[in-house]
Design a protein around this motif. Structure first.
Motif, PDB file in Angstrom:
ATOM      1  N   LEU A  71      -6.739  29.859 -19.110  1.00 24.85           N
ATOM      2  CA  LEU A  71      -6.236  29.476 -17.791  1.00 24.85           C
ATOM      3  C   LEU A  71      -5.997  30.694 -16.906  1.00 24.85           C
ATOM      4  N   LEU A  72      -5.453  31.764 -17.472  1.00 23.15           N
ATOM      5  CA  LEU A  72      -5.194  32.977 -16.695  1.00 23.15           C
ATOM      6  C   LEU A  72      -6.491  33.506 -16.078  1.00 23.15           C
ATOM      7  N   ASP A  73      -7.552  33.565 -16.866  1.00 25.06           N
ATOM      8  CA  ASP A  73      -8.836  34.049 -16.360  1.00 25.06           C
ATOM      9  C   ASP A  73      -9.436  33.080 -15.350  1.00 25.06           C
ATOM     10  N   GLU A  74      -9.403  31.796 -15.649  1.00 23.50           N
ATOM     11  CA  GLU A  74      -9.998  30.812 -14.737  1.00 23.50           C
ATOM     12  C   GLU A  74      -9.266  30.800 -13.402  1.00 23.50           C
ATOM     13  N   TYR A  75      -7.955  30.986 -13.453  1.00 20.73           N
ATOM     14  CA  TYR A  75      -7.172  31.034 -12.210  1.00 20.73           C
ATOM     15  C   TYR A  75      -7.635  32.189 -11.329  1.00 20.73           C
ATOM     16  N   GLU A  76      -7.853  33.360 -11.917  1.00 23.57           N
ATOM     17  CA  GLU A  76      -8.310  34.503 -11.121  1.00 23.57           C
ATOM     18  C   GLU A  76      -9.710  34.254 -10.590  1.00 23.57           C
ATOM     19  N   ARG A  77     -10.574  33.659 -11.377  1.00 26.11           N
ATOM     20  CA  ARG A  77     -11.940  33.401 -10.922  1.00 26.11           C
ATOM     21  C   ARG A  77     -11.943  32.492  -9.693  1.00 26.11           C
ATOM     22  N   TRP A  78     -10.996  31.539  -9.644  1.00 29.47           N
ATOM     23  CA  TRP A  78     -10.943  30.626  -8.496  1.00 29.47           C
ATOM     24  C   TRP A  78     -10.220  31.236  -7.300  1.00 29.47           C
ATOM     25  N   THR A  79      -9.141  31.955  -7.553  1.00 32.32           N
ATOM     26  CA  THR A  79      -8.267  32.378  -6.457  1.00 32.32           C
ATOM     27  C   THR A  79      -8.429  33.839  -6.060  1.00 32.32           C
TER      28      THR A  79
END
Length: 815
Positions: free
Chosen positions: A484-492
């Protein structure tokens, strides 16, 4: 002051370097009380270090407790959260600092109660009622479930009544007029926290010509309020006796769920204008306070109003119910904490509306998709609670069993909702980081770096009868945190948040390589946890029957569950990206990439069953595969650990008749020895599970199959009013024609609400690509056109469009 406390604080500054995250920061003051005096210590937490002084000025968090209780905390006999709910700690100010302080405690602990469960709970069969047969309101983690007449008369195993912090503060709430029961004309669920009941006296066959009617208007915020209005349409004044019976059994929601009943002694106190119901166990004190805006005769069982109402007149009273959790000084715990603010009903509604308005706007020809999208966004906006002291709201999971913080469910639903409600991920990552394991405590399965799975506030948690105050017994929460931490950065593009949680993310990855692998084989292992409801395992298939062989035999513990290895593979690749791009640690990135490649190679060798054409559900310590066919194999596509050449055979199983019911993929195939369409983990359809599978299908290029699964779930959702429950029965669609609900499952349920959003992402093929939103729609012809407008991300705002067409799958290699 004891020598152990002196030694702890004396060495704290020396041992605290590089232990603490960079946030939160502030000053804690500990007031430790014994018979003769109070000793004070000041601990300043800043820049990842702790500094200790005996004197100081203002503090951000003041902690008061007995010296003996603090000694127990140091010795590992107690848990800091359980102490708080047991009522032996008084805290004023910022609770986050108190929780962060856990990282400074000695690492060895065993905090279980040596004499758990005062009284012997009696096991009872749970009532088979279904949630849609009742009316519910919820706000934060307070909720009330009643009949269609607004009354609640709860049995030990029926979740009716008013619950707060996992405890039932009202088990009886029964209104009658002139000794007659009330019949329901209509129920208006105005909002998630507000309902109206239109009623008349008598049985349904008798009220056609009645001249009396009653309106109950109920809403929740920090308390329960209910306005009771009586209408007299007779040509003359009428004298009425209105009776409200009340009672509280202070049962825990987990007791109700598991079919246990513990006898409790509840006392009543009648004041001049209120009725107080008390439950005490040693230092624990829970209290329900009921009051009325109109004069009443109050006795220990309720309120009686004797009123005369003029012709075509009305009479009303507003009932107010306070739920109090007392601390060391018999104050309500929330009174002295920073975030304890009372919200008006209109403000609560505006808060939810603001969250809903921030989500992308959907225009879709497919009515079922539009209905499900609106319902899912609104449910996720409402499924939050403040806890005790967090200014930001914490994610709640579901009604009624899971209206609290559950790690796996919060992480999964935040991932599902990222393109739509990214703030949910921020709140989830923050609380998961703050509650991350810091000690070795076998009672709670806590280990340094491990991410918590469950946090409960009830009596059993407070007295360490169970580990639920902070239970770490899940093996998949920790890799999901990194994902989730990585996916959050990829989106935001929020690099600051990734850097802020570097300490926690590194600790999570370290856990995957150390305590998670006690066997030493390079896999993450799930062990047995014993609960009063029976043994469970540490994967999402938590039932003892969840991990089984093809012939129905149960797999011995420990075992390496297949999808957890996929999550671990994914987490290591994502952590490598974060290390290289944001933590300036190329050596760590290189190592994690090598470990991920090695894991993928070993996994595809050890877990693949060539004669079956699918991966084993789990592996035993001696390498024997647990050969049941289950939905878990679909998660392997989600993580990318599957060899591309094997994907097509796997997809054939997922959408074949044994696993695919027509409404979704069953948790266990119909060909397996333990299959039952009513078994939660042995045949039921879980929407969140299916959404992960759908994304995995899409990742491996099976667009047509992903769309088929998505439309099947959306079709099922229309029978639930757009609100998919936690799970439903796995009967064949051709046999039942409608999806069969399962007794009393969570609804709303955050991962099921999130499933709708992830399915929409699947259909539109949404993927962040550098500073752009990539759209690769694969919408079935029958769904028409889909337009998702104002999708937020690192690109600002973008629109995504998809038009229904006949799909031809090309199956490119996975990304």
């Amino acid at each position: 002051m004891s020598d152990s406390i002196d030694r702890f604080f004396a060495h704290l500054q020396e041992t605290a370097g590089e232990i603490l995250p960079v946030t939160p920061t502030g000053v804690l003051r500990f007031d430790l009380v014994d018979d003769s005096a109070t000793t004070t210590w000041f601990v300043t937490i800043r820049d990842g270090r702790a500094r200790v002084k005996r004197t100081g000025g203002d503090a951000d968090c003041v902690v008061e407790m007995q010296t003996a209780d603090f000694e127990g905390l140091l010795a590992g006999r107690s848990n800091s959260v359980a102490l708080l709910f047991r009522g032996v700690v008084s805290i004023e100010g910022d609770l986050k600092l108190y929780l962060l302080f856990r990282r400074l405690l000695p690492k060895q602990a065993d905090s279980g109660n040596p004499e758990p469960d005062v009284g012997v709970p009696v096991r009872r069969e749970r009532d088979g009622i279904r949630l849609h047969e009742w009316s519910s309101v919820f706000y934060g983690n307070m909720f009330m479930i009643s009949g269609q007449d607004g009354n609640a008369e709860a049995g030990p195993t029926v979740p009716l009544g008013l619950f707060f912090f996992d405890t039932r503060f009202l088990s009886t709430w029964r209104l009658s007029v002139d000794d007659q029961p009330l019949a329901s004309l209509s129920v208006d669920d105005v909002r998630s926290f507000e309902s109206k009941f239109a009623l008349v006296p008598g049985r349904p066959a008798h009220y056609v010509n009645t001249t009396t009617s009653i309106l109950r208007h109920r809403w929740l915020r920090e308390n329960l309020e209910e306005e009771i209005t009586l209408f007299n349409f007779a040509p003359e004044p009428v004298r009425y006796t209105v009776r409200l019976d009340v009672g509280a059994d202070f049962a825990e929601i987990k007791e109700v769920h598991d079919g246990f009943h513990r006898q409790r002694t509840v006392t009543s106190t009648v004041d001049q204008d209120s009725l107080r119901l008390h439950y005490r166990r040693q230092t624990l004190h829970r209290e329900t306070v009921i009051s009325s805006s109109q004069p009443a005769h109050i006795d220990e069982q309720g309120f009686t109003f004797t009123v005369t109402v003029d012709s075509h007149g009305t009479w009303s009273t507003r009932m107010r119910v306070l739920t109090l959790v007392r601390d060391l000084h018999q104050r309500d715990l929330r009174e002295r904490l920073y975030s304890s603010t009372t919200r008006a009903r209109a403000e609560a509604g505006r808060e939810i509306d603001t969250i809903v308005a921030s989500a992308p706007r959907l225009r879709a020809d497919h009515q079922g998709l539009s209905e499900a999208y609106e319902c899912s966004v609104r449910d996720l906006a409402a499924l939050y609670y403040q806890g005790l002291n967090f200014a930001e709201r914490l994610p709640a999971t579901g009604l009624p069993w899971s209206m609290t913080l559950l790690g796996r469910e919060s992480l999964v639903s935040s991932f599902q909702a990222l393109p739509f409600l990214p703030d949910r991920a921020v709140n989830t990552l923050r609380i998961m980081a703050l509650a991350q394991g810091a000690r070795h405590d076998p009672f709670r399965a806590e280990q340094p770096g491990r991410i918590v799975q469950e946090s409960r506030y009830g009596e059993s948690a407070a007295f360490d009868d169970s580990p639920e105050a902070a239970d770490f017994g899940a093996v998949d929460t920790t890799p999901w945190f990194v994902i989730l931490l990585d996916e959050y950065e990829r989106w935001t593009g929020d690099a600051d948040l990734v850097r802020r949680y570097e300490v926690e993310a590194r600790a999570a990855v370290d856990w995957l390589d150390t305590d998670a692998d006690p066997v030493g084989t390079g896999y993450v292992w799930s062990d047995r946890r014993d609960t009063r409801a029976g043994p469970v395992n540490e994967s999402w298939r938590s039932s003892a029957e969840g991990i089984c062989f093809h012939d129905g035999r149960l797999a011995p513990y420990p075992h390496a569950v297949c999808e957890v290895q996929g999550y671990t593979y994914d987490a290591k690749l994502r952590a490598a990206r974060l290390a290289r791009r944001f933590w300036n640690d190329t050596a760590l990135a290189d190592r994690l990439e090598r470990e991920a490649a090695d894991l993928r190679e070993r996994f595809n060798s050890d877990f693949w069953l060539p004669d079956r054409g699918y991966y084993a559900l789990a592996l035993q310590t001696d390498g024997t595969p647990v050969d049941a066919l289950a939905s878990n194999v679909g998660h392997l596509l989600f993580s990318g650990i599957v060899e591309p050449a094997r994907a097509e055979r796997l997809v054939g199983h997922l959408l074949g008749p044994a696993l695919f019911s027509g409404w979704g993929v069953r948790s266990l195939a119909a060909t397996e020895g333990r299959f039952s369409p009513l078994g939660q983990y042995t045949g039921a359809v879980w929407p969140w599970d299916n959404s992960i599978i759908a994304w995995g299908l899409r990742r491996y290029g099976f667009k047509e199959e992903a769309a088929r699964l998505s439309t099947a779930l959306l079709a099922a959702g229309r029978y639930f009013g757009g609100r998919l429950p936690g799970f439903f029965a796995g009967y064949d669609r051709e046999r039942t024609r409608v999806p069969v609900p399962y007794r009393f499952t969570d609804s709303p349920y955050a991962p099921s609400s999130g499933a709708t959003l992830l399915l929409l992402r699947v259909l539109l093929g949404l993927e962040p690509y550098d500073d752009h939103l990539a759209v690769d729609a694969a919408v079935p012809e029958e769904m028409g056109q889909i337009a998702l407008l104002d999708v937020r991300g690192r690109w600002g705002y973008a629109d995504a469009l998809g038009r229904g067409r006949r799909l031809r799958d090309q199956h490119p290699p996975p990304s």
